[in-house]
Scaffold this active site. Structure first.
Site, PDB file in Angstrom:
ATOM      1  CG  ASP A 195      -2.842  -2.968   6.780  1.00 31.48           C
ATOM      2  OD1 ASP A 195      -4.014  -2.884   7.197  1.00 31.48           O
ATOM      3  OD2 ASP A 195      -2.305  -2.062   6.112  1.00 31.48           O
ATOM      4  CD1 TRP A 230      -2.549   1.753   0.424  1.00 28.92           C
ATOM      5  CD2 TRP A 230      -2.072   1.850   2.611  1.00 28.92           C
ATOM      6  NE1 TRP A 230      -3.264   2.800   0.970  1.00 28.92           N
ATOM      7  CE2 TRP A 230      -3.001   2.879   2.305  1.00 28.92           C
ATOM      8  CE3 TRP A 230      -1.639   1.708   3.927  1.00 28.92           C
ATOM      9  CZ2 TRP A 230      -3.481   3.768   3.264  1.00 28.92           C
ATOM     10  CZ3 TRP A 230      -2.122   2.575   4.884  1.00 28.92           C
ATOM     11  CH2 TRP A 230      -3.042   3.593   4.558  1.00 28.92           C
ATOM     12  CE  LYS A 256     -11.030   0.448   1.455  1.00 28.04           C
ATOM     13  NZ  LYS A 256     -10.240   1.122   2.483  1.00 28.04           N
TER      14      LYS A 256
END
Length: 399
Positions: free
Chosen positions: A213, A132, A248
């Site tokens: 993560d 990311w 999300k």
């Protein structure tokens, strides 16, 4: 005096700057496949029905707007631990898990970074290549030294497990290794359960510290399967960190709701770790925001709302899988001379397409289709309406 003469122009964020360019584009048929936000087939980010009901209940039962504790409420900690680790592991680990509510997954990563820099002082923190785009910046800001390990095969557009394991075996004890728990961002290439077991065993032998993560739980296979990696480490007995996000899977993007979990070796160690986590929070933002946390508590503590949430996550996940399949099929039917079947092997919203930076720029400038320069796309941004344009643009690019 011109006090700010020495201030230089910061480089644009590689993803957020594309959103600004997209907004400024006057083309009515522009398409944004860059930003990491789920959208439905109408191109809109939905507010989940379970969230709407939870907010209704919160409005009907207002509470004083005083500060939350630095780590959030015990109720929030217990509920988010259960979703992350599963009830059995949560109970067996007990007070060994230190949990704090954070402003999204990014806040959790920064709290972890500050804690690691101050208390562990590793020589390096290791990130997948690629990872990311914000990982490096977060950990550099926390005074850590990011390095990269091999992860992705650009030829097959899939996981390079052999190179990945080889690099993990060379990482020294005491260093921190950041792993994507599921739906790897930006590649979509995930580990299998058997591979997670091997990595967890390797961490135990090598002595490096995992930081997982966990931003997309439920967007890969399902809520339980997507947690396999986290739970493999928890079962192994190795101390580790988890950064959890509800942006999300609950659609709480602007509410900024997440958690940092630190699994320690024993209760006494947990007490010391908790005290230092609080200092990291106090010197960052002092207290987490309350509203998003209350939404999470309301949904996860109510059987009806929780069941509704599970179904809504399944609907979002189903759309992502369907889009991947439709995209790969449409590319093949258009006669494009490249195999895009890898899309069906990847998980989550993101995919590495194999497009070059020059091709990404051409898609933006010639077709108003916005993707990241690395070739990463958010497949959730593909809709039934814009799929034909995307396919034709790619065909013109590759023919």
């Amino acid at each position: 005096m011109a006090h700010f003469d020495s201030v230089t122009q910061a480089p644009a964020d590689p993803i957020l700057s594309l959103t600004e360019a997209f907004k400024a584009d006057s083309n009515p048929e522009k398409i944004n496949l860059s930003v990491g936000v789920f959208v439905d087939d109408n191109g809109k980010t939905p507010t989940l029905k379970c969230v709407l009901e939870a907010e209704k209940r919160i409005q009907e039962n207002p509470i004083p707007k005083g500060y939350l504790p630095m780590t959030g409420t015990p109720k929030y900690a217990a509920l988010t631990q259960e979703i992350c680790f599963g009830k059995d592991l949560q109970e067996s680990l007990g007070k060994r898990i230190v949990t704090a509510q954070t402003p999204g997954g990014t806040g959790a990563l920064r709290v972890a970074g500050d804690f690691i820099a101050k208390n562990i002082e590793p020589e390096n923190i290791w990130l997948s290549n690629p990872t990311w785009a914000n990982h490096g910046g977060i950990f550099k800001a926390a005074s850590l030294a990011p390095q990269s390990y091999n992860y992705f095969d650009k030829e097959t557009l899939g996981l390079d497990y052999e190179a990945f394991i080889k690099d993990l075996k060379e990482i020294p004890a005491g260093d921190v290794v950041v792993l994507h728990a599921c739906c790897h961002n930006p590649t979509g290439a995930d580990l299998s359960p058997e591979q997670w077991d091997e990595v967890a065993a390797l961490a135990t032998v090598q002595g490096w510290i995992p930081l997982l993560d966990f931003a997309y739980q439920g967007f890969g296979t399902d809520l339980e399967t997507d947690a396999y990696g986290v739970r493999a480490f928890a079962a192994s007995g190795v101390p580790f960190f988890v950064s959890q996000s509800f942006s999300k899977n609950l659609g709480l993007y602007h509410d900024r709701v997440g958690a940092i979990h630190v699994v320690t070796s024993n209760d006494e160690e947990a007490g010391r770790v908790a005290s230092q986590v609080k200092i990291s929070i106090r010197t960052n933002y002092s207290n987490p925001p309350a509203h998003g946390g209350r939404i999470v508590e309301e949904i996860l503590s109510d059987d009806t709302l929780r069941s509704q949430w599970v179904n809504e996550v399944a609907d979002m996940r189903s759309r992502i899988h369907k889009v991947r399949a439709n995209f790969a099929t449409a590319m093949a039917e258009a006669g494009i001379n490249r195999d895009f079947s890898f899309l069906n092997e990847q998980n989550g919203m993101f995919s590495f397409t194999g497009f070059t930076k020059e091709q990404a720029i051409a898609l933006r400038e010639e077709h108003s289709i916005y993707i990241v320069d690395s070739g990463r796309i958010n497949v959730a941004g593909i809709t039934e309406a814009n799929l034909p344009k995307i396919v034709q643009a790619i065909k013109s690019l590759l023919d």
